[in-house]
Structure formats: C-alpha cells, structure tokens
Design an enzyme around this catalytic site. Structure first.
Site, PDB file in Angstrom:
ATOM      1  N   GLU A 115     -23.177  29.524  -3.714  1.00 44.98           N
ATOM      2  CA  GLU A 115     -22.674  30.332  -4.821  1.00 44.98           C
ATOM      3  C   GLU A 115     -23.819  30.782  -5.727  1.00 44.98           C
ATOM      4  O   GLU A 115     -23.832  31.912  -6.226  1.00 44.98           O
ATOM      5  CB  GLU A 115     -21.643  29.516  -5.618  1.00 44.98           C
ATOM      6  N   GLU A 128     -25.609  33.500  -3.992  1.00 45.71           N
ATOM      7  CA  GLU A 128     -24.806  34.715  -4.079  1.00 45.71           C
ATOM      8  C   GLU A 128     -25.015  35.395  -5.437  1.00 45.71           C
ATOM      9  O   GLU A 128     -25.162  36.622  -5.509  1.00 45.71           O
ATOM     10  CB  GLU A 128     -23.325  34.354  -3.896  1.00 45.71           C
ATOM     11  N   CYS A 159     -13.877  27.839  -6.728  1.00 50.07           N
ATOM     12  CA  CYS A 159     -13.584  26.501  -6.197  1.00 50.07           C
ATOM     13  C   CYS A 159     -12.233  25.975  -6.649  1.00 50.07           C
ATOM     14  O   CYS A 159     -11.774  24.960  -6.153  1.00 50.07           O
ATOM     15  CB  CYS A 159     -14.692  25.538  -6.555  1.00 50.07           C
ATOM     16  N   SER A 204     -16.547  34.824  -6.122  1.00 49.44           N
ATOM     17  CA  SER A 204     -17.556  34.357  -5.174  1.00 49.44           C
ATOM     18  C   SER A 204     -16.877  34.180  -3.819  1.00 49.44           C
ATOM     19  O   SER A 204     -15.749  33.684  -3.731  1.00 49.44           O
ATOM     20  CB  SER A 204     -18.117  33.023  -5.640  1.00 49.44           C
ATOM     21  N   LYS A 212      -4.710  22.437  -3.766  1.00 49.69           N
ATOM     22  CA  LYS A 212      -5.547  22.224  -2.581  1.00 49.69           C
ATOM     23  C   LYS A 212      -4.697  22.132  -1.322  1.00 49.69           C
ATOM     24  O   LYS A 212      -5.180  22.385  -0.225  1.00 49.69           O
ATOM     25  CB  LYS A 212      -6.363  20.944  -2.749  1.00 49.69           C
ATOM     26  N   GLU A 246      -4.293  25.597  -0.379  1.00 51.53           N
ATOM     27  CA  GLU A 246      -5.582  26.138   0.060  1.00 51.53           C
ATOM     28  C   GLU A 246      -5.872  25.745   1.511  1.00 51.53           C
ATOM     29  O   GLU A 246      -6.277  26.585   2.319  1.00 51.53           O
ATOM     30  CB  GLU A 246      -6.699  25.631  -0.848  1.00 51.53           C
ATOM     31  N   GLU A 258      -6.684  31.754   6.818  1.00 54.83           N
ATOM     32  CA  GLU A 258      -8.077  32.109   7.113  1.00 54.83           C
ATOM     33  C   GLU A 258      -9.003  30.893   7.110  1.00 54.83           C
ATOM     34  O   GLU A 258     -10.177  31.017   7.454  1.00 54.83           O
ATOM     35  CB  GLU A 258      -8.569  33.160   6.108  1.00 54.83           C
ATOM     36  N   CYS A 313     -10.647  19.825 -13.161  1.00 50.43           N
ATOM     37  CA  CYS A 313     -10.017  19.001 -12.122  1.00 50.43           C
ATOM     38  C   CYS A 313      -9.530  17.650 -12.623  1.00 50.43           C
ATOM     39  O   CYS A 313      -8.576  17.092 -12.095  1.00 50.43           O
ATOM     40  CB  CYS A 313     -10.986  18.779 -10.977  1.00 50.43           C
TER      41      CYS A 313
END
Ligand SMILES: Cc1cc2nc3c(=O)[nH]c(=O)nc-3n(C[C@H](O)[C@H](O)[C@H](O)COP(=O)(O)O)c2cc1C
Ligand code: SF4
Ligand code: SF4
Ligand code: SF4
Ligand code: SF4
Ligand code: FES
Lengths: 641, 393
Positions: A312, A315, A338, A358, A397, A400, A405, A568
C-alpha cells in the site's frame, strides 16, 4: 407542502434527544451551572442537564437499564429505568431525564419495583427463546434483568412458538427477531452511530419490529456487515454467522492442514470472554491454546499487515510519482482498503471513488493467498488440503473472505473468518483455560512480525505504520529522529477525524527494494504529505462529503478509513459489551504490545525481505504481487435489485 | 347554521386588533387571568404555556394548532374548523404575537382533507384583509399560517409525536423534558394548542377575561364544547359551562337512563350511573370533550373490548408498558368474555394497568388503562358472575 423534512437525512432522532436538548438557563446564578439533587436520600451536585441515571451511577446507585447504551443517543423506550421523582404524577425514565432543578428521586419504592417487574414480565411474555440454547446465555441483559427482579414465573405468559423466521441471509449478521426486545439499540447504532441506515422500526404497537429496507433480507440491502449492531444488542436477537462447526470439522479431519492467523485486536480483547478486565492482551497464551485446540500452525496477521504496508505504501509512492514526476492524472487521496466494512460502505454510497481505494488486499486476504501459495510450496503441502482460518475482530471479514474475487491462490484464499467470540467459544468447548496457558511463539516462516502490524488494530494504526515505512524509505533517515520512539502520536487518539501534515524537507537514495520503480525521490522533495484518519462510517461519511465539496480533505494524499468506531479493537466480532472505556483499554493494550516489539517497522521485518526475495521476486507492486496481493472492487450503489 | 352560539356571536378581528395593541406581557396576563385551560384533554393552563414559550430565547418560535382530533368520540374540532375557522386562525395569530413567533402551522388530521380547501380559502381571505402576512393590521408584526396534513395515526395528536411528524419523522412521542415550549419544532420553542383552546383565546381577547370566567367553576373556567354520541336522543356538538354534572348534561342530550358514560374518549374515564352527580371539570371528571353514552342494553365488556382493540392498534409501540400491556389487557377482556379469567389474574391485570399509567412514556399508555380500570372497578361484580371456574393464564 413546504415542510423542510429530513434536512439532514442522517439525523433520524431529534437533536433534542442527542444532546438531551436542554439549554441551561442563561444565568443559573445561585448554582453556577450545577444542581444538587437527592437520590434515595443521598445528595449529589452535578452539572445542569446530567441525567438521573448518570448522577446515580456516579453515586454508586444501580438503576437497571435495557435500551440505554453509553455509545448511543437516548431513546427512553424500555422504561426499565423508571424512578419516582417527588411531585411528579408518573414515573420518569432515569436515562432520559435531565436534571435542571433540585429534585428528589427515589429508585426503589414499591411503585417503582412493581412497574419494573411488570415491564420485565411483559418483555418475557413476548420473548421466544430458551437461555440454555442461546449464544448470549450468561451475557444477556434481559436474562440479567429477569434475575435481578426475581422473576420466578411468567406472569403474563411466555411464547411457545416462534413468531419470526430467522434471517440468515447475510454472510455476517444473523437476525432472530423472536428474541428482540425492541430496545432499538441496533437501529440507533446503524442510523446514528454508523450512519448507514440499513434497519428501521416498522409497524406500530406490538406489531412493530426491526426490519431492513423494504422488508428485504439483510443480505440484500446496503448493510456493510460491520456488526456494530450485534455488539450493542442486549439479547441474542443479533449474532454473527457462526463457522465453528466447520472449523472443528477441518481440525478433526487428519487429511487437512489447518492454519490459523490471529489479528492483534482479538488478542487484546479475548481475555474479556474469560473473565479478565479489558486491556489485557493474551497473544502468546493464545498461541498455546490454539495448538492445544488442534490447529496445525499459528501465524501472526502482523506479518501480512507488514506486507500490506509494503504494497500500500508503494502504491501511494507510485501515485505520487505519477502525479508529480510524470504529470499524469492519479486518483488522490488514496484510501486504505483493509477494513471490509468501510470498503462495502464506499461501494454502496460512494462508488465513484472506487479508483481511490488502494488495490492492496487486507492483511487477512493477503495472508490467505500467501499461505496457499508461498507457504504451501515451501513446505510441500498441496494447497487443496490447507484450510485457512482467520481470527478477526470483525464480522465484515466473513463477507470479505467470501467475495468471489478472493481466490487468487487458485483456491478460496481464506476459508473461514472467526470472530473473537466464536474462537472464545471453541476454546471454552475444548476446556482450555486461556489466561493460564503458558506463552509460546508464532510459527515460522512468519514468526517475526513487527509492531507496525500490531497497531493496525487501533484507529490511526495503518497510517502510523505506513508513515514509519514511507518516511524511512524516502528520507533514508530513522523515524526515531523525527518522532520519539517512532511513536507518531498526532495520528493516534479517538477523535472522529484527524488531519496531519508531514513536510518532506530532504530525500535520500532510493532503497534497493524499490529501485525498479523509482529513479530518484527528487519529485518528493519540498512536498508536504497531507494525511487524515477517520474511524466509524459516520466520520467516513463526513470526510467523503468534504471531498465531494472539494474541501480540505480532498487535498489529502492518503486517508485511513476504518468502518468501526475506534477501529478494529471496536470491531463487530469483539466481546460484548462495548463502551468507550473498554475500547480505550483495548487500544492501550495494542500500543503496549507495539512498544514491546524489537522490530517496529514493516520494511525491517526480515521475513518480509525474504518473501520478496524468494517468492514475489519483483518487489512491491510487482507482477506476482499484483496477482496475489491486490484486488478489485464492485460498484454496488444504494439501490439493489 | 352553527351549533355553537357563543362562537357565532363573536366578531372576528376584534380580538386580534386588541391583542396587537397590547404589550406582550399584558396579553399573556389576560389569558392567564381568564383561567383558560387546554381543551385538548390535558387541561394545562394556556397562559402558563404561552409564558414559557415567550420566556424562551431562540431565533425562531412556532405556534402549532393541533387539529389531529383522533380521540374516539370527538368531532367538535371539525365543527369549529368548519364554522369558525377565523376564530382559530385569530387565536393562532394572537399566540404568535404573545410568544414572538412568525410562523403558525395547522396540523390537520388526514381524514379532514376535505376541509383543506375551505381552510386555505379562509387563510387567503385573511391575508387579503391584512390579518395575516406582513405588517398585520398595519402594525410591525408578521405572522403567517400553513397547513400540514397528518396521515391518520392517533398518536400523532400527542404534541411531541406531532412535532416529529412535522419534521418528517415517524410519529412517536419524544422524551419530556425537554418540553416543546422549550425544544419543539426544529428544536425551537413551540406552543401546541388544541383548536378549541385557540378559538377561546381569540374570544377572551375580544370579550375580556372576566367575561370568560363568568361561567364555569373556580378551577375550570368558561364554556367547553362537547362531542356527544352513543345511546342518546340528540347526539351532536354542544356548548356547556364547565362544572356541569353528568346528569344535567345527559338530560339536555336526551340520554337519561344511561348505565354509564365514557368521559374523555377511549382514554378517559367510564362513569357509572351511581356517579352521575359528579361535575365535569378538571378538578373532578376531566375531559377533552368526548361524551359517549351507554344505554342499559350495552354490554360493558364489549365496550371495553372495543376500546382496547383501538389502543392495541394505535400504540406507537415504542415503550414496553404500552406496546405489550394493552395487548395483555385486551387478552384479559377476551378471557373475561369467555369466562376464563380467574380473580387472581384479573387482579394482576389491574395492577398491570396501574403500572402502565405510571411507567408509560406518553399520555396514550398512561391513560389507555383508564377505561379498563374504571370498568373493572364499577362493573366487576357483574363480570365475575360470568366466570366459569378458575382457569389461570
Ligand atoms: C395519545 C394522545 C393523543 C392526543 N390527541 C390530541 C388531539 O387529537 N388533539 C388535541 O388537541 N390534543 C391531543 N392530545 C393532547 C396534546 O398532546 C396536547 O396536550 C394538546 O394538543 C395541547 O393543547 P391544549 O393545551 O390546548 O389542550 C393528545 C394526547 C395524547 C397523549
Ligand atoms: S436472549 Fe437472553 S433471555 Fe433470551 S434466550 Fe437468549 S440468553 Fe435467554
Ligand atoms: S452490520 Fe452494520 S450496517 Fe449492517 S445492520 Fe448492523 S450496524 Fe447496520
Ligand atoms: S435486535 Fe437487539 S438491539 Fe435491535 S431492537 Fe432487538 S433487542 Fe434491541
Ligand atoms: S405510551 Fe404508547 S403511544 Fe406512548 S410512547 Fe409508549 S408505546 Fe408509544
Ligand atoms: S434504559 Fe431508560 S428507558 Fe430504557
């Protein structure tokens, strides 16, 4: 009709209830903005506008509550907190009564006790559920109320049949309205705290119930899976999807190699499920417990957090190069990716900003991909026999890891996301006394992690970790020379939105690992990096609206977003209850763990150097990295077919 | 022809003209001196309410006329709006002057949509006559009124739920305090008054507080408009001075021989024949004006069943005592009808009713058990006669 309805669509409860709306009289001369009241014969002086409940709590007087929650605006709907105020005909809700005059309050008169008992009896008459078959057994506010009020029979009956179907359509949140007490905490969480607005009260009277938009299943609406509603539900009406049976089955299958990665936030909170006060991390005790429970390998998500920082951060530097050196358009600010709750929020509400996200996967997903490729190769294990489990503080999560994908390893990168609560349940079931476990280390080849990975758990952590690395890679200087102990304190804290500027006054040589991407850093010299941190989607929304208006946030280079309040550590999979104090204690545990690490910067992690050398080859954002560690997003929009 | 002679005798404009000539404190003092109490049911002194709103500091204030008229058995506000809209609008304008508001809102019950054109026309006429709008009657006072259509829930007549509706939210009562006079519509000081209250305010300014006080009792001054229905020869809308006994009222409406009268609508009290000597006044039997007469042929359990069905339907569902309590009371009546309610359980239900009166969040839940409790008090012997055995819940 010229009614200015819904001026601010987010403000779904009257402002008078947010702040309790009482404006203290202009000259409270005699008392100087303070008022003395008496509760059960004891006097206390409090600022004007303090609620009876707050005053009582200060004095150590317990008034039972159900709809009240320290994170949420006042509702005053359950009436369990009713008290007698001298001179008033009816009982008053202590949680909703702001004190502005020297009143006399009694909290347990016969009238009060009878009314409270009746309220609990009524709630039970509409509550289908058996405590011993309920996830919230022993951690349920309704159950506690029944015990506190000596309920020993169902005065007004008790349902014997469910009235609602369980909604299990979401990958993350399960709704069982049979256990709902209509406290509306979930609604206030979703609308006021998170400003997502997925669920509302529908219908009147005893037909009223909590429903997603247009009565659709939760899996088909704009729910971002943050699970904040679960954390604030007093009963078992909301809980996370539970994958513990599947994980046990994998452990029991000798053909399967079951690995688990653990994130820092659950490690800082899981002790709460074992009777410890908030703020005690059990990271290394947990390693032992997990091995005893039957996991084949225990890895530290910090490793992939470091990897995320490398990817990241690179990037970000690439975007800066594009804009400043090549003078080509680049999507700024870059947003962190994230937090899957935040990602889905953006996909629904601001899909036009997907180019700003990102493309780096979250640490959970990077680790899954690395385990099923690099690790499998290195250890000669067929990836189809590997089951990857992730211990996460997060209910999103779960969604996710089920995104279609997320299979760049050729398999589902992460098979199961477990919440802190689910893992605590497994450890309980295995009869393991977690707090008393001896400590043990994480497994190779990801044994060394850094403090930078740990602080991902707290809001501002990703930013701080990225800065530690970017500063050193670009300036060639030590972060410690700029910030004491490499603690970049301006990005820490719990304010909703924080903004920091970081001038780059000098640049160093380009380090080897990035040499293939950058000829020099000269284009950064004299630039000022503008950075922001936001946590909770309500704050994210503020930032996004500011960007849309072209306000100061639109000038930022990099913004860290976390879907949950506090980041988190306040995730939707964390132990219940939650409160500002509990989240602060957990954050302290995280920062303490960070300081204890020998290596505190992602790029200094030797395991990271090794994976780029041995496996990813071309360095950060190289071809292999892109294949395995980066992803793409989906335009979802607000209206779902 | 109006059924309301006092209102008919009023000359619109006179009250407003007088009010505009008075300093605000004197204007409020005049209303206070009249002893006018809210005609919407709660009987809160209007002068005190206006005074609170006048004292509150804010950039804007509002006057709201509550024309939601949802209480079963009331229809007087409809008649007043139909025949005396000018008095109501004048009362609102006077209230605006008294508290310092520039905007008035008439919250009109959805079912009264047919009145809307008529009311809009009255407003237009008033604007033309300089009785509304900018510089009313040539004075430095601006005030205008708009109409907001309700959408049919009884609870939206409760003043804080009404304000929620005005703001575009689900019609549910707010926590009080803060009260609307301090934090009302758009968090600004707001006076909410019943249609009839505002009409009387206009009359008081015209004729003086002494004129108003000349009838009624010491604590309940003036005339009250009643909506009379049920088992009587002449149902309709009536003017009676407060303090009138139930017996006298029944006589005038052709309701002699009734076994009971429901005073104040479904949320009011059920008065048995033995208590017909009592006075209708805030200090004895308070009322918003609904009188439902029950002849000797009525089964009071059916009546109660009906009322409770209404509340089970109309509770907003926000607070526990009302959301679930009304259902339990209704089930209790069904059990009584089936002869399946034990004495002990009936006792529990009466206690529950008292808890609901005490612990509910708003007036609906606080008063919905009234009918149940008063019927149980006065007619229990008769119902228990129907009990077949002792079946517990
Ligand atoms: C459930 C409920 C319904 C009400 N409905 C009405 C109504 O339809 N009309 C009305 O004027 N007041 C109604 N009220 C009373 C209002 O809350 C408020 O007290 C009244 O509008 C104040 O006006 P007043 O002081 O002029 O009586 C209702 C109250 C409750 C609790
Ligand atoms: S929600 Fe609470 S009271 Fe209900 S069954 Fe579960 S533990 Fe028991
Ligand atoms: S998970 Fe989050 S977005 Fe979904 S309903 Fe709960 S609070 Fe709302
Ligand atoms: S689902 Fe839970 S939080 Fe939501 S209203 Fe029901 S009991 Fe309260
Ligand atoms: S008493 Fe009834 S109507 Fe009033 S707030 Fe409670 S549930 Fe709603
Ligand atoms: S806790 Fe006060 S009303 Fe629910």
């Amino acid at each position: 009709m010229s009614t200015p309805a819904l001026q601010d669509p987010a403000r779904r409860t009257p402002a008078s209830q947010h702040s309790l709306g009482i404006k203290p009289p202009p000259a409270p001369e005699a008392i100087g903005g303070q008022v003395t009241l008496s509760i059960d014969g004891q006097e206390i002086k409090v600022p004007l506008g303090t609620t009876i409940l707050e005053a009582a709590t200060k004095m150590g007087i317990h008034i039972p509550t159900l709809c009240h929650h320290p994170d949420l605006c006042v509702a005053g709907v359950c009436r369990v907190c009713s008290v007698e105020v001298e001179g008033m005909r009816t009982l008053q809700a202590a949680c909703a009564f702001p004190v502005t005059a020297p009143i006399k309050v009694k909290t347990h008169t016969q009238k009060v006790r009878t009314a409270r008992r009746h309220i609990v009896d009524l709630l039970l008459s509409d509550h289908y559920g058996e405590c011993y078959a309920c996830r919230r057994n022993n951690n349920c506010e309704l159950q506690s109320l029944a015990r506190e009020h000596g309920v020993d029979f169902f005065r007004f009956g008790h349902p014997v049949k469910p009235a609602h179907e369980i909604d299990g359509s979401s990958y993350s949140v399960v709704r069982d309205l049979n256990k709902c007490v209509l406290c509306r905490r979930c609604v206030r969480t979703c609308i006021d705290l998170q400003e997502v607005g997925t669920i509302e009260v529908v219908g009147r009277s005893d037909r009223s119930h909590i429903k997603p938009f247009l009565d659709k299943p939760l899996g088909e609406v704009v729910c971002i899976n943050c699970g904040q509603c679960i954390n604030r539900c007093p009963t078992g009406a909301l809980h996370a999807q539970d994958y513990t049976d599947e994980v046990w089955a994998a452990i029991d299958n000798p053909a399967k190699h079951v690995v688990i990665q653990t994130a820092p936030s659950p490690r800082a909170a899981i002790g709460e499920c074992f009777g410890l006060p908030a703020g005690q991390a059990l990271t290394f005790e947990l390693n032992t417990a997990l091995r005893r429970a039957g996991f084949d390998r225990v890895f530290d998500t910090n490793f992939s957090a470091d990897l995320t920082i490398m990817e990241e951060g690179t990037e970000l530097l690439l975007r800066l190069k594009k804009a400043l050196l090549l003078r080509e358009p680049a999507a700024f600010p870059q947003f962190t990716s994230c937090s899957p709750g935040w990602v889905k929020f953006l996909e629904h509400f601001y899909p036009e900003y997907i180019p700003n996200l990102s493309t780096a996967k979250s640490p959970q997903q990077m680790f899954g991909a690395v385990i099923k490729t690099y690790y499998a190769e290195k250890h000669g294990i067929d990836p189809k026999d590997i089951v990857t489990v992730a211990l996460m503080p997060c209910s999103a999560k779960k969604f996710e890891c089920n995104r279609p994908e997320m299979d760049s390893s050729g398999f589902k990168d992460v098979d199961y996301g477990l919440t802190t609560r689910e893992l605590a349940k497994m450890i309980h079931e295995a009869g393991i006394d977690l707090p008393r476990m001896p400590k043990s280390d994480f497994d190779a080849p990801f044994g060394t992690a850094t403090g930078s990975g740990v602080i991902f758990g707290a809001t501002g952590g990703v930013m701080e970790a990225a800065l530690r690395t970017v500063i050193e890679l670009v300036t060639g200087k030590k972060v410690e020379d700029l910030f004491e102990h490499a603690d970049i304190k301006p990005v820490r804290g719990f304010e909703g939105v924080r903004y920091v500027e970081l001038p780059i006054t000098e640049v160093g040589p380009v380090p080897e690992i990035l040499a293939h991407l950058f000829p020099h850093w000269a284009f950064l010299k004299g630039q000022t990096l503008k950075l922001a941190v936001a946590h909770g989607t309500a704050n994210a929304k503020k930032v996004m609206e500011d960007i849309k208006r072209g306000g100061p946030m639109s000038k930022c280079h990099f913004i860290e977003f976390m879907g949950c309040p506090g980041g988190c550590i306040g995730g939707g999979g964390q132990p219940i209850p939650t409160s500002p104090e509990i989240r602060e204690a957990r954050a302290r545990a995280i920062y303490a763990e960070d300081s204890a690490y020998a290596v505190r910067k992602s790029h200094e992690n030797p395991d990271i150097g090794r994976i780029y050398q041995e496996f990813l080859k071309e360095g950060p954002c190289g071809h292999r990295s892109h294949e395995l560690l980066h992803t793409h997003y989906t335009v979802r929009g607000k209206y779902i077919e | 022809m109006s059924q309301l002679p006092t209102f008919t005798s009023m000359k619109a404009e006179d009250g407003l003209r007088k009010a505009l000539g008075m300093p605000r404190p004197d204007l409020i003092a005049e209303i206070s001196a009249s002893g006018l109490k809210g005609r919407g049911g709660a009987g809160f002194p209007t002068g005190v309410k206006w005074n609170f709103a006048a004292a509150a500091k804010a950039d804007r204030k509002y006057v709201v006329c509550n024309a939601d008229e949802g209480e079963p058995g009331t229809f007087k506000d409809r008649v007043i709006l139909q025949d005396h809209a000018d008095l109501v609008f004048e009362g609102m304008t006077i209230a605006g002057k008294a508290i310092g508001a520039k905007e008035g809102i008439l919250f009109l019950r959805g079912e009264y949509t047919y009145l809307k054109t008529h009311l809009e026309e009255a407003l237009a006429r008033r604007r033309e006559a300089k009785l509304l709008g900018k510089e009313i009657l040539g004075q430095d006072f601006n005030f205008d009124i708009r109409i907001f259509m309700g959408s049919g829930a009884y609870i939206c007549g409760e003043e804080t739920a009404l304000i929620e509706c005005l703001e575009g939210f689900r019609g549910e009562p707010r926590n009080r305090p803060p009260f609307p006079v301090n934090t009302g519509f758009l968090d600004r000081p707001t006076v909410v008054n019943n249609v009839e209250t505002l009409a009387w305010a206009a009359c008081i300014l015209q004729k003086g507080s002494d004129w108003f006080k000349s009838v009624g009792t010491e604590k309940s001054t003036g005339i009250k408009i009643f909506s009379v229905s049920g088992d009587c020869a002449k149902p309709g809308v009536y003017e009676f001075p407060l303090g009138i006994t139930v017996k006298d009222l029944l006589q005038q409406v052709g309701g002699a021989g009734a076994q009971a009268v429901q005073m104040g609508g479904a949320s009011g009290l059920c008065v048995p024949a033995s208590e017909f000597g009592r006075q209708i006044a805030f200090e004895d039997i308070p009322t918003g004006g609904s009188v439902i007469v029950f002849g000797p042929q009525r089964d009071m359990l059916d009546v109660l069943h009906n009322f409770l069905e209404f509340f089970v339907d109309e509770s907003c569902g926000q607070c526990t005592p009302c959301r679930l309590g009304n259902r339990k009371l209704l089930e209790g009546v069904e059990m009584l009808k089936a002869g399946a309610c034990s004495m002990a359980y009936l006792q529990e239900l009466c206690a529950l009713g008292e808890s609901m009166q005490l612990a509910s969040k708003c007036g609906l839940g606080q008063s919905s058990p009234n009918a149940f409790l008063s019927v149980m008090k006065h007619f229990r012997a008769e119902f228990m006669g129907r009990t077949h055995g002792f079946v517990n819940a």
